[in-house]
Each structure stands twice: as C-alpha cells, then as structure tokens.
Design a protein around this motif. Structure first.
Motif, PDB file in Angstrom:
ATOM      1  N   LEU A 103       1.702   3.444   2.791  1.00  0.00           N
ATOM      2  CA  LEU A 103       2.102   4.692   2.141  1.00  0.00           C
ATOM      3  C   LEU A 103       0.942   5.677   2.067  1.00  0.00           C
ATOM      4  N   LEU A 104      -0.264   5.161   1.975  1.00  0.00           N
ATOM      5  CA  LEU A 104      -1.445   6.023   1.943  1.00  0.00           C
ATOM      6  C   LEU A 104      -1.555   6.878   3.190  1.00  0.00           C
ATOM      7  N   CYS A 105      -1.012   6.384   4.301  1.00  0.00           N
ATOM      8  CA  CYS A 105      -1.135   7.075   5.592  1.00  0.00           C
ATOM      9  C   CYS A 105       0.063   7.968   5.905  1.00  0.00           C
ATOM     10  N   MET A 106       1.076   7.959   5.051  1.00  0.00           N
ATOM     11  CA  MET A 106       2.280   8.734   5.308  1.00  0.00           C
ATOM     12  C   MET A 106       2.037  10.208   4.981  1.00  0.00           C
ATOM     13  N   ARG A 151       0.920  -2.382  21.908  1.00  0.00           N
ATOM     14  CA  ARG A 151       1.914  -3.045  21.069  1.00  0.00           C
ATOM     15  C   ARG A 151       1.706  -2.746  19.597  1.00  0.00           C
ATOM     16  N   TRP A 152       0.496  -2.462  19.221  1.00  0.00           N
ATOM     17  CA  TRP A 152       0.195  -2.191  17.815  1.00  0.00           C
ATOM     18  C   TRP A 152      -1.094  -1.403  17.694  1.00  0.00           C
ATOM     19  N   LEU A 153      -1.356  -0.901  16.524  1.00  0.00           N
ATOM     20  CA  LEU A 153      -2.614  -0.244  16.194  1.00  0.00           C
ATOM     21  C   LEU A 153      -3.292  -1.042  15.097  1.00  0.00           C
ATOM     22  N   ARG A 154      -4.589  -1.271  15.240  1.00  0.00           N
ATOM     23  CA  ARG A 154      -5.389  -1.917  14.201  1.00  0.00           C
ATOM     24  C   ARG A 154      -6.279  -0.837  13.585  1.00  0.00           C
ATOM     25  N   VAL A 155      -6.096  -0.594  12.303  1.00  0.00           N
ATOM     26  CA  VAL A 155      -6.798   0.513  11.664  1.00  0.00           C
ATOM     27  C   VAL A 155      -7.437   0.059  10.358  1.00  0.00           C
ATOM     28  N   ASP A 156      -8.677   0.439  10.178  1.00  0.00           N
ATOM     29  CA  ASP A 156      -9.379   0.221   8.909  1.00  0.00           C
ATOM     30  C   ASP A 156      -9.113   1.452   8.052  1.00  0.00           C
ATOM     31  N   VAL A 157      -8.079   1.394   7.232  1.00  0.00           N
ATOM     32  CA  VAL A 157      -7.575   2.565   6.524  1.00  0.00           C
ATOM     33  C   VAL A 157      -8.618   3.154   5.569  1.00  0.00           C
ATOM     34  N   LEU A 158      -9.266   2.313   4.791  1.00  0.00           N
ATOM     35  CA  LEU A 158     -10.200   2.791   3.770  1.00  0.00           C
ATOM     36  C   LEU A 158     -11.659   2.656   4.188  1.00  0.00           C
ATOM     37  N   GLY A 161     -13.563  -2.413   5.972  1.00  0.00           N
ATOM     38  CA  GLY A 161     -13.606  -3.592   6.822  1.00  0.00           C
ATOM     39  C   GLY A 161     -12.311  -4.371   6.883  1.00  0.00           C
ATOM     40  N   SER A 162     -11.306  -3.965   6.131  1.00  0.00           N
ATOM     41  CA  SER A 162     -10.020  -4.649   6.127  1.00  0.00           C
ATOM     42  C   SER A 162      -9.048  -3.905   7.042  1.00  0.00           C
ATOM     43  N   GLU A 163      -8.503  -4.598   8.054  1.00  0.00           N
ATOM     44  CA  GLU A 163      -7.629  -3.971   9.034  1.00  0.00           C
ATOM     45  C   GLU A 163      -6.168  -3.990   8.600  1.00  0.00           C
ATOM     46  N   THR A 164      -5.491  -2.915   8.929  1.00  0.00           N
ATOM     47  CA  THR A 164      -4.041  -2.842   8.801  1.00  0.00           C
ATOM     48  C   THR A 164      -3.455  -2.802  10.211  1.00  0.00           C
ATOM     49  N   HIS A 231     -10.949   6.042   9.691  1.00  0.00           N
ATOM     50  CA  HIS A 231     -11.743   4.976  10.297  1.00  0.00           C
ATOM     51  C   HIS A 231     -10.843   4.132  11.181  1.00  0.00           C
ATOM     52  N   SER A 232     -11.250   3.893  12.429  1.00  0.00           N
ATOM     53  CA  SER A 232     -10.493   3.000  13.311  1.00  0.00           C
ATOM     54  C   SER A 232     -11.286   1.733  13.535  1.00  0.00           C
TER      55      SER A 232
END
Length: 238
Positions: A103-106, A151-158, A161-164, A231-232
C-alpha cells in the motif's frame, strides 16, 4: 515519404509459415480500419500494412500487442533509407499488471519507477481517482523481446535491506516459451537444452500461462510523469 509515414511492418513470430490469405482476412476483421488498409506479403511471416489515415494507424499501434494463431505480431515503423530486411522486430508493447504491491507504493509517482524496471514506460493507469489504489498497478511498457519476460520485481521499498517481491502479469500475452520465457518461440522449439527444475519429483517450468493476465480492462489516458526516489534491490534472475 508520405506513404512511408503511414506504413507499419509486422512479423508473426512463429517458426511455422502462416497462411497468408487467412492472416490478411483476420487482420482486416479485428483491426476494423475505417478508411482503408492495404496489406502486402513480404516474406512467409512478414507483412507491410499501408494505412490511409493516421488515426487508424495510431489506433492499431496503441492497441497492440496483436497475435495471429496465438503467436505475437511484432510491429515496427520503417524510417529513413532502411530496408524491410533491416528491421529487427525486437520490441513489443504490453500492458503489464504489477501484483502484490505494498500500500505504501500505491501512488501516482512510484508506478513510473516500477514500470521502468520492466521496460520503457509509455503510459500508466492510475484508476479513476488518479492513484493506483486497488488489486494491482497497470503500466504500459515497451519490452525488449530478445530477452526473457520478467516474472517479478524485487524491490527494497524502505531501503532497509528487506525485499518485497511483486508479481507481474501480461495482458493479451500470446504463446511463449515455458523454459526461457521468450515470446518469439514456443517451448518445443526452444534451443535451451538445460533440464527443467524438479519440484516434488515433477518438472516445473520457470514460466507458464500464469504470466497471462485474465479479464478485460478499461481504456486509459496518459498522465504527466513525475519523478520519484526509490531503492531497488540488486539485479537478479527474473
């Protein structure tokens, strides 16, 4: 020059030779060009489309991807002194759904960044309210089809170091290779001879029909692009 400005060249990305008459008949029916369209066969699977109206041509291009016999039709605009044989047919435009977005990224801003991780962003769908609040985001991107589909995106939202992991779905995705994820051939034509991964004793292809988005979606309008900082994660195999 005027004739070239209203010309599009298409190639059916299939190793099978298409039925030219059937192809021309089907294309005329699904494109429904109002002011006329001349189709010429160049080679077995390559055709030129000569439009008489720029709006018709723009509508067809913006409505891509198109397919014939479930094989992608790659479209390209010729220019300059280049020949038909010099065209690469290396790009295709897709609406891509980004699922499992926090939701933070919406937001109206971040969608441009996420789309840029998939390909060259051409348009975005922010929904009726202008923000991407819903089950998923939609972005229209130009994709390099010489490479495997993401197939997907790996993103460090904040940036902690934790990936979404956000899952991608492609609208109107035709047949593609379940081994390597390319859209220019199908699985039994793949040159990759590496064995498939085995999960619980069963071969499990890395790609599949789950990459196709289901349902139909509303017509969208272009919105002004805004910058964002995000951050990616480090690049990984997609």
């Amino acid at each position: 020059m005027h004739r070239m400005s209203l010309c599009v060249v298409g190639k059916v990305l299939s190793n099978k030779k298409v039925n030219r008459e059937a192809f021309m008949r089907v294309i005329r029916r699904i494109w429904q060009v109002d002011d006329g369209l001349d189709i010429e066969s160049v080679t077995a699977n390559m055709f030129t489309f000569h439009f008489r109206d720029e709006d018709d041509m723009s509508r067809v291009i913006s409505g891509s991807p198109w397919s014939f016999d479930d094989a992608l039709i790659a479209l390209e605009r010729p220019s300059g002194k280049g020949t038909v044989e010099s065209l690469g047919f290396n790009w295709a435009d897709f609406w891509v759904q980004i699922h499992q977005v926090p939701l933070l990224c919406m937001s109206n801003d971040i969608r441009w960044f996420l789309g840029g991780m998939i390909g060259d962003v051409m348009n975005v769908d922010g929904g009726a309210a202008g923000d991407c609040v819903g089950k998923f985001m939609r972005v229209r991107v130009s994709i390099d089809i010489k490479k495997s589909l993401k197939r997907w995106l790996r993103v460090d939202v904040l940036g902690d170091g934790s990936e979404t992991v956000m899952v991608l779905r492609y609208e109107r995705l035709p047949n593609h290779c379940f081994k390597c994820g390319m859209v220019n051939h199908v699985t039994n034509e793949c040159a990759n001879k590496e064995p498939l991964p085995v999960v619980n004793g069963v071969e499990k292809p890395p790609f599949g029909l789950w990459l196709r988005a289901a349902g139909t979606f509303r017509k969208t309008h272009h919105r002004q692009r805004t910058e964002t900082f995000f951050h990616s994660a480090q690049p990984r195999n997609n």
